[in-house]
Enzyme design. Sequence first.
Site, PDB file in Angstrom:
ATOM      1  N   ASP A   1     -88.502 -19.038 -73.275  1.00 31.24           N
ATOM      2  CA  ASP A   1     -87.939 -20.381 -73.128  1.00 31.24           C
ATOM      3  C   ASP A   1     -88.759 -21.412 -73.895  1.00 31.24           C
ATOM      4  OD1 ASP A   1     -85.961 -19.361 -71.539  1.00 31.24           O
ATOM      5  OD2 ASP A   1     -86.764 -20.128 -69.641  1.00 31.24           O
TER       6      ASP A   1
ATOM      7  N   ASP B   1     -80.630 -17.221 -86.398  1.00 35.02           N
ATOM      8  CA  ASP B   1     -80.896 -16.280 -85.317  1.00 35.02           C
ATOM      9  C   ASP B   1     -82.387 -15.941 -85.336  1.00 35.02           C
ATOM     10  OD1 ASP B   1     -79.148 -14.464 -83.367  1.00 35.02           O
ATOM     11  OD2 ASP B   1     -80.882 -13.311 -84.051  1.00 35.02           O
TER      12      ASP B   1
ATOM     13  N   ASN C   1     -89.621 -11.670 -75.714  1.00 37.72           N
ATOM     14  CA  ASN C   1     -89.341 -11.841 -74.283  1.00 37.72           C
ATOM     15  C   ASN C   1     -89.924 -10.689 -73.476  1.00 37.72           C
ATOM     16  OD1 ASN C   1     -88.129 -14.188 -73.417  1.00 37.72           O
ATOM     17  ND2 ASN C   1     -86.058 -13.520 -73.851  1.00 37.72           N
TER      18      ASN C   1
ATOM     19  N   GLU D   1     -80.547 -16.705 -78.476  1.00 32.31           N
ATOM     20  CA  GLU D   1     -81.489 -17.133 -79.506  1.00 32.31           C
ATOM     21  C   GLU D   1     -80.756 -17.521 -80.784  1.00 32.31           C
ATOM     22  OE1 GLU D   1     -81.465 -12.538 -79.827  1.00 32.31           O
ATOM     23  OE2 GLU D   1     -81.161 -14.070 -78.292  1.00 32.31           O
TER      24      GLU D   1
ATOM     25  N   HIS E   1     -90.008 -14.254 -69.847  1.00 31.48           N
ATOM     26  CA  HIS E   1     -88.931 -15.206 -70.159  1.00 31.48           C
ATOM     27  C   HIS E   1     -89.435 -16.637 -70.263  1.00 31.48           C
ATOM     28  CE1 HIS E   1     -85.586 -12.386 -70.068  1.00 31.48           C
ATOM     29  NE2 HIS E   1     -86.139 -11.817 -69.001  1.00 31.48           N
TER      30      HIS E   1
END
Length: 303
Positions: free
Chosen positions: A185, A168, A176, A211, A181
């Site tokens: 990404d 994680d 973010n 994630e 975003h």
Amino acid sequence: MDGAEGTARVLAERNPPTRRVPCLVVLTGREAGRVLAIARGEHILGRGPGASLRLEDPAISRRHARLIARASRLEAEDLGSTNGLWWNGQRVPRAALLDGDRLQLGDCRLAVRWSGADEGRLWRQLYLRATRDALTGLHNRPSLEERLARELERHGRYRRGLALLVLDLDRFKSLNDAHGHAAGDAVLRATGQVLRAQLRASDLAARVGGEEFVVLLPECDPAQAREAAEKLRRELAGLEVAGPGGARLRVTASVGVALAGPAADSPAALLARADAACYRAKQGGRDRVCCAPPAGGGEPVSS
């Protein structure tokens, strides 16, 4: 030359014959719908890590059959497999494969198709869309769950070791929120690249949440599992991703490790143990590895 003949010749010149390539389409078994495009040369079909065309079926031998693809010919040859090579319902030592023929290896039935390159690519794209995460190119959750069930069954039979890692990314929401975003990404894609670069051909990496990633390590003992987890953690800690405005984005990961026990774990139980270990790694300060206790109890181990 009359008009009809001239028209036919012009159409033939405008539409030259499409080069046809051999494919194997999995009809039954756990990978139904998968398409294997066969490049020219020799290929080994089997379920072992040394097979260039790997089929995940416990009834298939590790090196089950050899495929030989030439310009306009495809041949299959049994490699002394336990359950044999079956061609159109007959057990054979070798066979020349024509369009529409049927092969069977173990419980897996395959159709032979000689297809235009465009059609073969389309089949491949459809299969990838069904089994892969669009952003990272890693496997998706359904694909992971299918493979995990197979590997647990194999572990229960052969006891060669099986490890599961849950990774994680730490403080990903903050990244973010701060950078947008698109930056998030980019970090997820880079994470996928790290996982693919560090894992063996027999391993599987999947993105299962925003994630959250899962790595499946067949034939892996506890020391190897910890080493693999630490290596992935270090590689991600050293990763830099270009962000907006020249920002250099850094990321770390908390990793939970669980090993399949001597008694048959269910896929959900093994995932839950790895996920709980990952949660403990986050509680312990993040950017670390925590190993789940053996199935049945004990204390987790962190590093």
